[in-house]
Design an enzyme around this catalytic site. Structure first.
Site, short mmCIF file in Angstrom:
data_model
loop_
_atom_site.label_atom_id
_atom_site.label_comp_id
_atom_site.label_asym_id
_atom_site.label_seq_id
_atom_site.Cartn_x
_atom_site.Cartn_y
_atom_site.Cartn_z
N HIS A 140 -1.38 2.50 -5.27
CA HIS A 140 -1.80 1.85 -6.52
C HIS A 140 -1.32 2.58 -7.76
CE1 HIS A 140 -5.37 4.64 -6.14
NE2 HIS A 140 -5.21 4.68 -7.45
N ASP A 170 -2.93 2.60 1.22
CA ASP A 170 -2.81 3.01 -0.18
C ASP A 170 -2.02 4.30 -0.33
OD1 ASP A 170 -3.03 2.75 -2.90
OD2 ASP A 170 -5.01 3.69 -3.03
N GLY A 242 -7.15 9.24 -12.51
CA GLY A 242 -6.02 10.14 -12.72
C GLY A 242 -5.86 11.13 -11.58
N ASN A 243 -6.95 11.36 -10.80
CA ASN A 243 -6.86 12.20 -9.62
C ASN A 243 -6.18 11.49 -8.45
OD1 ASN A 243 -9.71 13.88 -10.54
ND2 ASN A 243 -8.06 15.00 -9.56
N SER A 244 -6.04 10.16 -8.53
CA SER A 244 -5.46 9.39 -7.43
C SER A 244 -4.10 9.95 -7.05
CB SER A 244 -5.32 7.92 -7.83
OG SER A 244 -6.57 7.32 -7.98
N LEU A 300 -2.38 -4.60 19.33
CA LEU A 300 -3.10 -4.70 20.59
C LEU A 300 -3.48 -6.14 20.90
CD1 LEU A 300 -4.49 -3.32 23.00
CD2 LEU A 300 -6.45 -2.87 21.50
N GLY A 301 -3.99 -6.85 19.89
CA GLY A 301 -4.31 -8.26 20.09
C GLY A 301 -5.75 -8.54 20.45
N VAL A 302 -6.67 -7.78 19.83
CA VAL A 302 -8.09 -8.05 20.06
C VAL A 302 -8.80 -8.13 18.71
CG1 VAL A 302 -8.13 -6.87 22.28
CG2 VAL A 302 -8.77 -5.61 20.21
#
Length: 498
Positions: A140, A170, A242-244, A300-302
């Site tokens: 982001h 992210d 701003g820490n992101s 996996l398909g579950v």
């Protein structure tokens, strides 16, 4: 009396001055009570080692590896064409010439909304993880950016290239060409424990490089709705806007996480609940981005859901752990391997699976084509099934991440009717679908509390098929303290413990 004292005071002072000039040190000694003595200080020994409780040496090692990242993007906005504001602000003179529709924003007026572009700027942090210029940050921070700038600790600025991003965790990787850089030491986030000291390093609110200290409050935080794949380290170290993308390091200065989000509770400030992506996850995502330019996830398909105490009781499973399979996607690796609805996945290749979120994360970090052994709990016994993971199809990616939670007791307050071909079509089910559709439900009933909804199709009660309202009525008569419902909701099945 007072007036005489005030008038005589200067005269006495003059005499004292004469005596001071004549008698030197004697006069000073006589006036000691009027002069502040000089201060004395006890200075630290410069050669004495720093306190063992100080994080200064750790911070000194980490700071050169944490950078500030600014980004800019162009966004489209609308500009109202009426220069007078609302219709009630239009001068009568203009209405006389242009009519009542003057300024009408519905397309009939003389002025129309004119689209324009506006520059939007972002601010975040990043961590140098490779001496040749690779930097980890949050998606982001650089998402859809037309320009990305990295500001080094020495204030040098470099234009950065976005190597790739992964919105589902992210994370993003950017690169600068600035020679050999001070890269952070990578730690092992799997060894992080609740109670460990951690430091958050970044540039909150753009005020400059800042270090905050806290502890690890929790590990494996998921189901927060922040990202599609969540396995966060939670900390009370102050994290702010701003820490992101900044660093979460342990008390040895090793990177254990990338700071990502805070629980703001309606405020933009720190509330003592911050989240970081574990560095082991970030490193695997980064490796794929550098190698392929994107992240390719295994499939996996579950449809997996949490195992609650009520669910565990209904399945006669003594442990409240694992991931319950609510549905199996046709022609998926899971179906081909023999996994079934109602299986509880306990482990992948010997690694315990404690929740549906953990299952998703484990599978997402594997390469398509990987062979794994899946341990499941089925009908009171454990069973191991080998399978080969496929690449996740784009159209099923979102469905694979959904999670459905069951809850508690008793089949009262539910009105159902048979599923007809027409009803099945309206609900997006095959024409041959069987079961009873919930037409109404008492919002105060335990069934509603358990998550049952109007429009759900009940296909099983306590592992017995429900093909008609008669079957459902029989199930109600034989209801237990905890009843297990297999429900089809918009084409996907799940279990609810009622």
């Amino acid at each position: 009396m007072n007036m005489q004292w005030i008038l005589r005071r200067p005269k006495t002072a003059a005499v004292t001055m004469v005596l001071a000039l004549g008698l030197g040190g004697l006069a000073v000694a006589a006036a000691d009570h009027l002069i502040n003595p000089p201060a004395t200080f006890k200075f630290a020994n410069a050669d004495e080692p720093a306190s063992r409780n100080s994080f200064a040496p750790v911070v000194k090692r980490v700071l050169p590896s944490v950078v500030t990242i600014t980004s800019s993007r162009m966004v489209k906005t609308g500009m109202q064409g009426n220069p007078f504001g609302g219709d009630d602000q239009i001068p009568p003179m203009f209405r006389q010439f242009f009519g009542d529709n003057f300024g009408n924003g519905n397309g009939g007026g003389q002025f129309r909304t004119v689209p324009r572009q506006q520059k939007e700027e972002g601010l975040g942090s990043g961590v140098i993880v490779s001496p040749n210029g690779y930097i980890l940050t949050n998606n982001h921070v650089v998402d859809h950016a037309s320009s990305v700038t990295v500001i080094m600790p020495d204030k040098q600025e470099y234009k950065a290239r976005v190597v790739g991003t992964d919105s589902k965790t992210d994370l993003a990787v950017v690169k600068i060409d600035a020679g050999t850089l001070d890269a952070v030491t990578i730690g092992d986030s799997d060894k992080v424990q609740v109670g460990d000291y951690v430091l958050a390093v970044g540039n909150p609110f753009g005020i400059g490089k800042t270090v905050t200290m806290g502890i690890v409050s929790a590990t494996g935080r998921a189901n927060l709705g922040i990202e599609d794949y969540e396995d966060f380290i939670q900390t009370d170290a102050a994290i702010n806007h701003g820490n992101s993308g900044g660093a979460l390091v342990n008390d040895r200065g090793e990177l254990v996480g990338i700071n990502t989000a805070i629980l703001a509770n309606g405020s933009e400030g720190n509330q003592g609940i911050g989240f970081a992506v574990p560095v082991n996850v970030a490193r695997k995502v980064m490796d794929q981005i550098i190698k392929n330019g994107k992240v390719t996830r295994a499939y996996l398909g579950v449809m997996a859901q949490e195992v609650t105490p009520a669910i565990a009781k209904a399945f006669h499973e003594p442990r409240v752990t694992g991931a319950l399979i609510g549905d199996v996607t046709p022609d998926s690796p899971a179906q081909k391997a023999g996994l079934e609805k109602g299986d509880i996945i306990l482990a992948l290749d010997g690694n315990p699976v404690n929740s549906s979120a953990e299952l998703r994360m484990h599978v997402s970090l594997m390469e398509p084509g990987t062979r794994v052994n899946v341990k499941v709990f089925r009908e009171g016994a454990e069973k191991t099934l080998p399978l080969t993971l496929a690449e996740m199809p784009t159209e099923t990616a979102k469905a694979e991440q959904q999670e459905n939670n069951g809850t508690e007791d008793a089949l009262q307050g539910i009105t159902v009717e048979n599923v007809s071909a027409r009803t099945a079509r309206q609900l997006g089910l095959p024409a041959t679908a069987t079961g009873v559709v919930v037409t109404s439900i008492d919002p105060n009933s335990k069934a509603a509390e358990s998550g049952l909804q109007r429009g759900d199709v009940i296909q099983e009660v306590n592992h017995k098929p429900v093909r008609s309202t008669a079957d459902f009525e029989a199930a109600m008569r034989n209801a237990k303290d905890t009843n297990l419902l297999l429900v089809n909701r918009q084409g996907s099945t799940m279990y609810l413990a009622v």
